[in-house]
Enzyme design. Structure first.
Site, short mmCIF file in Angstrom:
data_model
loop_
_atom_site.label_atom_id
_atom_site.label_comp_id
_atom_site.label_asym_id
_atom_site.label_seq_id
_atom_site.Cartn_x
_atom_site.Cartn_y
_atom_site.Cartn_z
N SER A 149 0.81 -1.22 0.00
CA SER A 149 0.00 0.00 0.00
C SER A 149 0.84 1.27 0.00
O SER A 149 0.32 2.35 -0.27
CB SER A 149 -0.94 0.01 1.21
OG SER A 149 -0.20 -0.03 2.43
N GLU A 168 8.50 -1.94 10.18
CA GLU A 168 8.34 -3.28 10.74
C GLU A 168 9.58 -3.72 11.52
O GLU A 168 10.26 -4.69 11.16
CB GLU A 168 8.04 -4.28 9.62
CG GLU A 168 6.68 -4.02 8.98
CD GLU A 168 6.14 -5.22 8.24
OE1 GLU A 168 6.15 -6.32 8.83
OE2 GLU A 168 5.73 -5.07 7.09
#
Length: 468
Positions: free
Chosen positions: A41, A163
């Site tokens: 995204s 992340e």
């Protein structure tokens, strides 16, 4: 409240492939900002734009009263620090200490202050014992800890994290999350963190921003939407029951008096242990305990003492090429697995060397569609997002069809929807192709329903567990 403002952001990788179009967002300063959205995204892209790694884009980035797109590179390096999704892409030197020295030298830190800054950064993330280890001996989780220590040493007011805990064990993850809150609360850092696994963030995230690729916008979530999002990640580790192996189970890989070491550090000492045929077995354990090293030993890439057998045959007597036709390893970093340029070329290569014909062209096309990869067939594999790379990597190895697959962190970088799709694909493939799957994972969300057995790796031993 002051904020880091993204104004009228427009960015595309190539013509007709727009990632952002006139996007506006304000990240509050001195706050913990969580960035969520599906794989591909644009989360990593947005962080790289803010960090100045993609300088050619439309719009402005303003932090406080300073337009950071206008400042010179040296000043920007002091303002913004970024931890990449794959820490291997971040390191230049051979050891954590040398990496920290290199970074501080580039920031023109006084040499007399370096040792104190390095020791403090390593201690802050609890990895001082790794300071002089070579990077190629560290686990993925240990590398992520070191990468975070580098960010701490840089002492930038804005910290971008992509992340950061994808390969970190649950205990270390909880510890490092408390450290990030300390950076916010005591050192007044602005944190923008992109994440798929939202365990532990509900109580510490000040703002949650959702990237909506279809609507081409980034919006702060209201309380109800936040609660619904976090509820998907409620822990089930204390209640999920896992079966223990049955007497009728047939061993496929067995360890007999196996001792495994990494640079004279004992990792495993196992008198007897077996993994079983046609089962999906999950291995859990702390970072650096030896999980990936065990996989490397099974495929004869790591020396060991004792005996490892495959279907009662000593693997030392099996030629490497024949062993590779029986046991496949899905690497922790997807990029290490790719041999071709485009997605289509990688698929054709796997088809050429596949052992079974289960994955027909029709099933491959259906799998690509389910994994949201069908529109990326002509794309260079290295330009995919990390989540897209991981999905492609797993599909390629399933197409190959080895009877035994060793999956090292196969869920890293996957959003919760992709996670379910990948697990369903693995499960069906293992059943249809009669594959034995052994999986290492720190991502445990909703995993209990997909695995047959759970093995805990601790205190230099492997033991089957009844809970996950």
């Amino acid at each position: 409240m002051q904020s880091l403002n993204v104004n009228n952001l427009t960015f595309e990788y190539k013509e007709h492939s727009s990632i952002f179009q006139n996007v506006n967002i304000a990240f509050p300063l001195h706050r913990f900002n969580l960035l969520v959205g599906p794989s591909g995204s644009g989360k990593s892209t947005l962080l790289k734009i803010i960090a100045g790694l993609y300088p050619q884009f439309g719009g402005q980035l303003i932090t406080g009263d300073v337009t950071i797109t206008d400042v010179n590179l040296t000043t920007k390096k002091h303002q913004v620090a970024m931890l990449f999704q794959n820490p291997n892409q971040q390191f230049t030197m051979n050891t954590p200490r040398n990496e920290l020295i290199f970074v501080l030298e580039n920031l023109q830190v006084d040499p007399t202050q370096m040792d104190a800054k390095i020791d403090a950064a390593l201690a802050f993330v609890d990895c001082a014992e790794l300071a002089n280890r070579n990077f190629n001996t560290l686990s993925g989780g240990e590398k992520q800890k070191v990468a975070l220590a580098v960010i701490v040493a840089m002492d930038s007011p804005v910290i971008l994290l992509d992340e950061p805990f994808a390969s970190v064990d649950p205990t270390a993850r909880e510890y490092l999350l408390t450290k990030l809150t300390k950076l916010r609360d005591e050192h007044h850092k602005t944190i923008i963190l992109a994440e798929h696994d939202l365990h532990g963030y509900q109580s510490i995230a000040d703002q949650v921003f959702q990237i909506n690729p279809g609507a081409n916008n980034i919006v702060p979530l209201e309380q109800t939407a936040r609660e619904n999002l976090f509820n998907q990640f409620k822990s089930t580790s204390s209640t999920a029951t896992i079966s223990l192996p049955a007497d009728i189970d047939e061993p496929v890989i067995s360890l007999i008096n196996v001792e495994l070491k990494q640079q004279d550090k004992p990792l495993l000492k196992q008198a007897e242990f077996s993994f079983f045929k046609d089962k999906i077995t999950l291995i859990t354990g702390e970072n650096g305990i030896g999980k990936s090293t065990l996989f490397n030993a099974i495929i004869k890439l790591m020396p060991y003492q004792g005996q490892i057998t495959l279907n009662d045959r000593d693997i030392k007597s099996i030629k490497q090429k024949k062993l590779a036709r029986q046991v496949g390893l899905v690497f922790q970093d997807a990029e290490d697995q790719f041999l071709s340029i485009t997605v289509t070329e990688e698929i054709e290569l796997s088809k050429k060397h596949r052992i079974t014909n289960y994955f027909t062209d029709q099933l491959i096309a259906e799998s690509l569609a389910n994994l949201n990869l069908a529109k990326h067939l002509d794309q260079v594999v290295y330009s995919l997002s990390d989540g897209q790379k991981k999905k492609l990597q797993i599909l390629l190895m399933l197409i190959s069809g080895q009877p035994i697959l060793l999956l090292d962190e196969p869920l890293k970088g996957l959003d919760i929807s992709s996670l379910a799709t990948v697990l369903a694909l693995i499960k069906k493939s293992s059943q249809k192709q009669h594959q034995s799957i052994i999986m290492i994972s720190h991502q445990l969300t909703k995993l209990a329903g997909w695995v047959d057995y759970h093995v805990s790796f601790e205190h230099q031993r492997l033991t089957y567990q009844e809970v996950l």
